[in-house]
Design a protein around this motif. Structure first.
Motif, short mmCIF file in Angstrom:
data_model
loop_
_atom_site.label_atom_id
_atom_site.label_comp_id
_atom_site.label_asym_id
_atom_site.label_seq_id
_atom_site.Cartn_x
_atom_site.Cartn_y
_atom_site.Cartn_z
N LEU A 214 2.03 -6.18 5.11
CA LEU A 214 2.38 -6.50 3.73
C LEU A 214 2.02 -5.30 2.88
O LEU A 214 0.91 -4.77 2.99
N ARG A 215 2.98 -4.86 2.05
CA ARG A 215 2.74 -3.71 1.19
C ARG A 215 3.00 -4.08 -0.25
O ARG A 215 3.99 -4.74 -0.57
N LEU A 216 2.11 -3.64 -1.11
CA LEU A 216 2.23 -3.82 -2.55
C LEU A 216 2.14 -2.44 -3.20
O LEU A 216 1.32 -1.62 -2.80
N GLY A 217 2.98 -2.23 -4.19
CA GLY A 217 2.95 -0.93 -4.84
C GLY A 217 3.75 -0.89 -6.11
O GLY A 217 4.04 -1.93 -6.73
N HIS A 218 4.14 0.30 -6.47
CA HIS A 218 4.86 0.54 -7.72
C HIS A 218 5.92 1.59 -7.46
O HIS A 218 5.69 2.53 -6.70
#
Length: 167
Positions: free
Chosen positions: A23-27
């Motif tokens: 799972l990846r979270l970013g901007h």
């Protein structure tokens, strides 16, 4: 949103053959928030395969942008033979992307076919192996798209957590 859920369900059906799920979270610099679910399949060769379903959304500065799509990547794990002995590692990836973008100003009353955008994606990640099964990664991703309604490039960065299935 429905196609994104379908992509997630396809990835879930592949979990039984996966060696890593993340799972990846970013901007992104669109600017938008980035969320992706990543599937990794290892091979006996130098190049492994990865697929990711992603979703981006922004409501900043009167922008109402959303995007969902799929990345298919070939990835090379650097210093692969020594990874279990090291706390940190890095990998580089290159592949293809297809995405559907939505913006009420640019894509007003467009069909799904006209909002599809596709191109190349390059990615780099620095990883910290927390345990044998979990790793934390800091990633950066650059896309070169072939349709120019909202620009030819996309850049995203963020953090990810991956679970490696035991062999």
């Amino acid at each position: 949103m429905k196609p994104f859920i379908v992509c997630v369900m396809i990835l879930v059906s592949l979990f039984s053959n996966a060696q890593g799920i993340g799972l990846r979270l970013g901007h992104s610099l669109t600017p938008a928030d980035h969320l992706s679910i990543r599937y990794e399949h290892w091979t006996n060769g130098a190049i492994n395969f990865a697929g990711a379903a992603f979703y981006e959304r922004s409501r900043a500065n009167s922008l109402n942008y959303s995007c969902y799509g799929i990345d298919l990547l070939g990835e090379y794990i650097h210093d692969r033979q020594n990874l279990p002995d090291h706390l940190f590692g890095w990998r580089s990836s290159l592949g293809a992307t297809i995405q559907s973008e939505a913006d009420p100003w640019v894509y007003k009353d467009y069909s799904l076919k006209r909002t599809l955008n596709y191109g190349l994606v390059a990615e780099g990640a620095v990883e910290c192996y927390l345990t044998e099964t979990f790793r934390l990664s800091l990633f950066a991703q650059q896309k070169l798209l072939l349709r120019s309604a909202l620009g030819l490039t996309r850049f995203a960065f963020g953090l990810g957590l991956t679970y490696n299935f035991p062999n």
